[in-house]
Enzyme design. Structure first.
Site, PDB file in Angstrom:
ATOM      1  CE  LYS A  22      -1.939   1.731   4.122  1.00  0.00           C
ATOM      2  NZ  LYS A  22      -1.163   3.264   4.266  1.00  0.00           N
ATOM      3  CG  ASN A  23       2.516   2.790   3.765  1.00  0.00           C
ATOM      4  OD1 ASN A  23       1.800   2.658   3.462  1.00  0.00           O
ATOM      5  ND2 ASN A  23       3.180   2.140   4.742  1.00  0.00           N
ATOM      6  NE  ARG A  93       1.309  11.926   6.963  1.00  0.00           N
ATOM      7  CZ  ARG A  93       1.407  13.341   7.966  1.00  0.00           C
ATOM      8  NH1 ARG A  93       0.725  14.236   7.591  1.00  0.00           N
ATOM      9  NH2 ARG A  93       3.110  13.742   7.651  1.00  0.00           N
ATOM     10  CB  CYS A 117      -4.854   5.909  10.752  1.00  0.00           C
ATOM     11  SG  CYS A 117      -5.527   4.870   9.747  1.00  0.00           S
ATOM     12  NE  ARG A 122       0.126   9.906  10.581  1.00  0.00           N
ATOM     13  CZ  ARG A 122      -0.217   9.303   9.280  1.00  0.00           C
ATOM     14  NH1 ARG A 122      -1.700   8.832   9.563  1.00  0.00           N
ATOM     15  NH2 ARG A 122       0.382   8.122   8.921  1.00  0.00           N
ATOM     16  N   PRO A 123       2.172  16.221  11.670  1.00  0.00           N
ATOM     17  CG  PRO A 123       4.424  17.179  12.830  1.00  0.00           C
ATOM     18  CD  PRO A 123       3.426  16.061  12.288  1.00  0.00           C
ATOM     19  CB  ILE A 124       2.455  18.877   5.556  1.00  0.00           C
ATOM     20  CG1 ILE A 124       1.397  20.426   6.122  1.00  0.00           C
ATOM     21  CG2 ILE A 124       1.939  17.570   5.642  1.00  0.00           C
ATOM     22  CD1 ILE A 124       0.575  20.143   5.480  1.00  0.00           C
ATOM     23  CG  ASP A 125       6.852  20.137  10.461  1.00  0.00           C
ATOM     24  OD1 ASP A 125       6.511  19.447  10.298  1.00  0.00           O
ATOM     25  OD2 ASP A 125       7.948  20.367  11.277  1.00  0.00           O
ATOM     26  CG  ASP A 305       2.573   0.797   9.625  1.00  0.00           C
ATOM     27  OD1 ASP A 305       1.781   1.418   8.746  1.00  0.00           O
ATOM     28  OD2 ASP A 305       4.047   1.711   9.646  1.00  0.00           O
ATOM     29  CB  VAL A 327       6.731   6.369  14.457  1.00  0.00           C
ATOM     30  CG1 VAL A 327       6.512   6.923  13.662  1.00  0.00           C
ATOM     31  CG2 VAL A 327       8.576   5.466  14.562  1.00  0.00           C
ATOM     32  NE  ARG A 397      -7.165   4.731   5.351  1.00  0.00           N
ATOM     33  CZ  ARG A 397      -7.457   5.834   6.108  1.00  0.00           C
ATOM     34  NH1 ARG A 397      -7.128   6.717   7.147  1.00  0.00           N
ATOM     35  NH2 ARG A 397      -5.291   6.614   4.737  1.00  0.00           N
TER      36      ARG A 397
HETATM   37  C1  UD1 Z   1       4.242   6.560   6.896  1.00  0.00           C
HETATM   38  C2  UD1 Z   1       3.186   5.225   6.251  1.00  0.00           C
HETATM   39  C3  UD1 Z   1       2.330   4.534   7.295  1.00  0.00           C
HETATM   40  C4  UD1 Z   1       3.708   4.288   8.452  1.00  0.00           C
HETATM   41  C5  UD1 Z   1       4.686   5.905   8.588  1.00  0.00           C
HETATM   42  C6  UD1 Z   1       6.352   5.600   9.554  1.00  0.00           C
HETATM   43  C7  UD1 Z   1       2.492   5.787   3.962  1.00  0.00           C
HETATM   44  C8  UD1 Z   1       0.754   6.000   2.831  1.00  0.00           C
HETATM   45  N1  UD1 Z   1       2.064   5.903   5.238  1.00  0.00           N
HETATM   46  O1  UD1 Z   1       3.004   7.420   7.000  1.00  0.00           O
HETATM   47  O2  UD1 Z   1       1.606   3.704   7.669  1.00  0.00           O
HETATM   48  O3  UD1 Z   1       3.322   4.303   9.582  1.00  0.00           O
HETATM   49  O4  UD1 Z   1       5.410   5.709   7.203  1.00  0.00           O
HETATM   50  O5  UD1 Z   1       7.103   4.406   9.361  1.00  0.00           O
HETATM   51  O6  UD1 Z   1       3.515   5.511   3.774  1.00  0.00           O
HETATM   52  N2  UD1 Z   1       6.879  14.202  10.950  1.00  0.00           N
HETATM   53  C9  UD1 Z   1       6.598  15.724  11.242  1.00  0.00           C
HETATM   54  N3  UD1 Z   1       6.957  16.331   9.856  1.00  0.00           N
HETATM   55  C10 UD1 Z   1       6.532  16.253   9.079  1.00  0.00           C
HETATM   56  C11 UD1 Z   1       6.590  14.564   8.049  1.00  0.00           C
HETATM   57  C12 UD1 Z   1       6.606  13.898   9.749  1.00  0.00           C
HETATM   58  O7  UD1 Z   1       6.832  15.510  11.949  1.00  0.00           O
HETATM   59  O8  UD1 Z   1       6.683  16.834   8.241  1.00  0.00           O
HETATM   60  C13 UD1 Z   1       7.224  12.968  11.282  1.00  0.00           C
HETATM   61  C14 UD1 Z   1       5.578  12.691  12.118  1.00  0.00           C
HETATM   62  O9  UD1 Z   1       4.866  12.670  12.619  1.00  0.00           O
HETATM   63  C15 UD1 Z   1       5.922  11.136  12.427  1.00  0.00           C
HETATM   64  C16 UD1 Z   1       7.234  10.495  11.716  1.00  0.00           C
HETATM   65  O10 UD1 Z   1       8.048  12.338  11.247  1.00  0.00           O
HETATM   66  O11 UD1 Z   1       6.417  10.924  14.046  1.00  0.00           O
HETATM   67  C17 UD1 Z   1       7.602   9.958  10.479  1.00  0.00           C
HETATM   68  O12 UD1 Z   1       6.340  10.574   9.755  1.00  0.00           O
HETATM   69  P1  UD1 Z   1       6.323   9.294   8.593  1.00  0.00           P
HETATM   70  O13 UD1 Z   1       7.787   8.667   7.889  1.00  0.00           O
HETATM   71  O14 UD1 Z   1       6.356  11.024   7.168  1.00  0.00           O
HETATM   72  O15 UD1 Z   1       4.633   8.672   8.430  1.00  0.00           O
HETATM   73  P2  UD1 Z   1       3.927   8.739   6.888  1.00  0.00           P
HETATM   74  O16 UD1 Z   1       5.174   9.278   5.699  1.00  0.00           O
HETATM   75  O17 UD1 Z   1       2.751   9.779   6.955  1.00  0.00           O
END
Ligand code: UD1
Length: 438
Positions: A22-23, A93, A117, A122-125, A305, A327, A397
């Site tokens: 999926k990812n 997301r 989820c 889950r920020p996007i910074d 996961d 995480v 999902r």
């Molecule tokens: C992806 C996976 C999800 C998995 C996660 C961690 C997909 C669709 N989902 O989610 O199943 O659990 O990786 O392996 O691929 N973070 C920030 N700022 C950001 C982005 C991330 O602080 O802009 C932090 C998050 O809050 C979290 C950590 O980084 O604590 C890891 O997140 P990330 O690896 O980005 O997760 P996703 O890509 O959303």
């Protein structure tokens, strides 16, 4: 399907085949926006998140044709609009990751802030900062992110945490930027390597994916390509847990051993016997598993996961286990549900202490997110009596035909009480064949 009804206590036995991951799939679908021409993805799982991403691409005016056997054709030669609607992006997301490719192709994009989820902040910074480093003018307003740039340029990006999503998104965006981009402290997940391989097949120049430093030399144009997805390692881990928790014997096919190794090493500590083959693993367990501690980390650490299904298994282990979630802090929402099934778990902050009990008992439970749902299914398979699991939409999902696959292994599981759902997806063979390679 509203809920799953599971009668526990049956040992799972047989062979089951894993679907495409999926990812990686969601990131590849966003990446397909970069190409003028048709991209063909093979081994695409039929799951809710993929359907949502198809809707997102179609809302952008991109042609998406689904064909039997997991083939998805995406033609982004024409992109009618570069605005991704709130109703779709809030559902998932990963759909936010169309922002960079749209910007790289069209010079402008507007995408709603993401949902998905509820497993913690889950920020996007990282995404935002990275895209700005590549030269985009960016504003956030009324729940939307709006970006603009005539042509993106290369830059030095440092991620505070090796985020899988940000690494994939920024790598994809930088593929069409002018000059060289370097992502430092990049995520090393197999799905990051997969996205780099896909983009390179489209004509990108990316090196270092799978290490902490990824170098992207921008190119002017990318072409469509045909690409086969890697197997879903989270699905494989879930089925491995289902085998151990039911003290069963399951051969899991279509895996890549290196991708599941961190998980398998911990699984062996519980006393499970895991034989690895070239594209398969056989997982069996003849007695209650043993307690062990896990700590989630970015790859190659223990995957977050799989924390929830693994914890479900530890709830019937002999001894006490400590589970630390590094995480996503809210990935413990299943704990109360497991306690209702008789588990002994104390959770505080990022840690759960699990004292194994000899047996769980069936109960009515609710899945609050995708992997919490998987954990509850695993627990219900082992529990005495009947369980009902609501919130099935979360499970759908990310798991293709979970009910059918489990039924093919002998599980007594129905969706909403249906007794006769078509079960086997693979022939029921118990014996592992070939010689172990690990
Ligand atoms: C992806 C996976 C999800 C998995 C996660 C961690 C997909 C669709 N989902 O989610 O199943 O659990 O990786 O392996 O691929 N973070 C920030 N700022 C950001 C982005 C991330 O602080 O802009 C932090 C998050 O809050 C979290 C950590 O980084 O604590 C890891 O997140 P990330 O690896 O980005 O997760 P996703 O890509 O959303």
């Amino acid at each position: 399907m509203d809920k799953l009804i599971v009668t526990g206590g049956t040992r799972l036995e047989g062979t089951v085949e894993m679907s495409g991951g999926k990812n990686g799939c969601l990131a590849l679908m966003a990446g397909a926006l970069l190409a003028k021409g048709e991209t063909i993805l093979i081994n695409v799982p039929q799951i809710g998140d993929v359907r949502t991403m198809i809707e997102v691409l179609r809302a952008l005016g991109v042609r998406c044709d689904e064909e039997p056997g997991g083939v998805l054709k995406i033609d982004a030669t024409e992109i009618r609009t570069t605005e991704a609607p709130y109703e779709l992006v809030r559902k998932m997301r990963a759909s936010f990751c169309v922002l960079g490719p749209l910007l790289a192709r069209k010079g402008y994009a507007k995408v709603a802030m993401p949902g998905g989820c509820d497993i913690g902040a889950r920020p996007i910074d990282f995404h935002v900062k990275g895209i700005q480093t590549l030269g985009a003018h960016l504003v956030t307003d009324h729940g939307f992110v709006e970006v603009e740039a005539d042509r993106l340029h290369g830059g030095q990006i440092y991620l505070n945490f090796p985020s899988a999503g940000a690494t994939q998104h920024l790598m994809t965006t930088a593929a069409l930027a002018e000059g060289v981009t370097t992502i430092h402290n990049a995520a090393m997940e197999p799905e990051v390597v997969e996205v780099a391989a896909f983009l390179n097949k489209m004509g990108a120049r990316i090196e270092g994916a799978g290490t902490a430093t990824v170098r992207i030399e921008g190119v002017k144009e990318l072409r469509g390509t045909t690409f086969k997805l890697i197997p879903d390692r989270m699905e494989a881990g879930t089925f491995a847990v289902a085998a151990v928790i039911t003290m069963g014997d399951v051969r899991i096919e279509n895996i890549r051993p290196a991708d599941v190794e961190p998980f398998v090493m911990k699984l062996r500590e519980t006393g499970a016997i895991v034989d690895m083959y070239e594209n398969a693993m056989r997982v069996r367990c003849n007695a209650r598993p043993l307690a062990t501690d896990i700590m989630t980390m970015p790859h190659p650490g223990f995957p977050t996961d799989l924390q929830q299904p693994f914890a479900a298994m530890l709830s019937i282990a002999e001894g006490t286990s400590v589970v630390t979630e590094n995480v996503y802090e809210r990935r413990f929402k299943y704990v109360n549900e497991l306690v209702r099934m008789g588990a002994d778990i104390k959770q505080e902050g990022r840690t759960a202490i699990i004292t194994g009990v000899p047996k769980l008992t069936g109960a009515q439970t609710a899945a609050t997110d995708l992997r919490a749902g998987a954990a509850l299914v695993c627990a219900a398979l082992a529990a005495e009596g009947q369980s009902e699991i609501s919130g099935v939409e979360h499970i759908e999902r990310g798991y293709e035909n979970l009910v059918g696959k489990l039924r093919s292994l002998g599980a007594q599981i129905n969706d909403n009480g249906s007794e006769t759902k078509e079960a086997p997806t693979t022939e029921p063979v118990v014996q592992a064949s070939g010689s172990p390679v690990l």
